[in-house]
Design a protein around this motif. Structure first.
Motif, short mmCIF file in Angstrom:
data_model
loop_
_atom_site.label_atom_id
_atom_site.label_comp_id
_atom_site.label_asym_id
_atom_site.label_seq_id
_atom_site.Cartn_x
_atom_site.Cartn_y
_atom_site.Cartn_z
N GLY A 25 0.65 -1.15 0.33
CA GLY A 25 0.04 -0.21 0.24
C GLY A 25 0.91 1.47 -0.55
N TYR A 29 1.12 4.22 -2.55
CA TYR A 29 0.52 5.63 -1.87
C TYR A 29 1.65 6.44 -2.55
CZ TYR A 29 0.15 9.76 1.46
OH TYR A 29 0.04 10.55 1.54
N TYR A 34 -3.77 6.64 -5.39
CA TYR A 34 -4.42 6.32 -3.43
C TYR A 34 -5.31 5.30 -3.50
CZ TYR A 34 -1.75 10.52 -3.06
OH TYR A 34 -0.30 11.43 -3.12
N ALA A 37 -4.04 1.90 -2.94
CA ALA A 37 -3.06 2.32 -1.56
C ALA A 37 -4.00 1.69 -0.09
CB ALA A 37 -2.36 3.96 -1.19
N ASP A 57 -1.84 5.41 8.01
CA ASP A 57 -1.19 5.50 6.22
C ASP A 57 -3.19 5.17 6.12
OD1 ASP A 57 1.35 6.26 6.15
OD2 ASP A 57 1.93 3.87 6.09
N VAL A 61 -3.84 8.80 3.57
CA VAL A 61 -4.38 8.12 2.17
C VAL A 61 -6.02 8.99 2.11
CG1 VAL A 61 -5.21 6.14 2.28
CG2 VAL A 61 -4.69 7.08 0.10
#
Length: 134
Positions: A25, A29, A34, A37, A57, A61
């Motif tokens: 992911g 990213y 995105y 991710a 995270d 995102v």
């Protein structure tokens, strides 16, 4: 659940699959992909719901996807696992600012500054939130 005979979970007990999924992911990213991710971060959290980095995270995102309210939920989940993270309190405040919830944003920045009094970004953000409230 991977709780052994220890008194609590530490980062060393993270399910390896969760780390691998998170890393995939994070690669997506960094490439700006995105949606991919987010899918990997969700899979990482499913593999290990206590994996703090995946929650952080995921919030990051979601902000990039202009889904700030969902980002706040992810940051809340991260903070439930590690309330002493000034950076996450700051990110939560930034997400709240984009939703127009300046009071809650200011409170998040205040929390970040309680943890890290010299955190420049949190100071600037707190001042901005305060101006929006005046």
């Amino acid at each position: 659940n991977n709780i052994s005979g220890t008194s609590g979970l530490t980062t060393s007990t993270i399910v390896p699959k969760a780390i691998d999924l998170h890393n995939s992911g994070f690669d997506a990213y960094l490439k700006g992909d995105y949606p991919t991710a987010l899918e990997y971060f969700n899979q990482s959290i499913a593999a290990d719901p206590n994996y703090l980095r995946a929650w952080i995270d995921k919030g990051n995102v979601l902000v990039r996807l202009n889904r700030s309210e969902e980002a706040v939920v992810a940051y809340n989940a991260a903070l439930a696992r590690s309330p002493g993270r000034a950076d996450v309190w700051n990110s939560r405040g930034e997400a709240l600012m984009t939703t127009g919830n300046y009071t809650a944003a200011r409170d998040s920045f205040d929390k970040a500054l309680q943890i890290a009094p010299e955190y420049a970004a949190a100071k600037e953000n707190r001042d901005l939130a305060q101006k929006k409230l005046q």
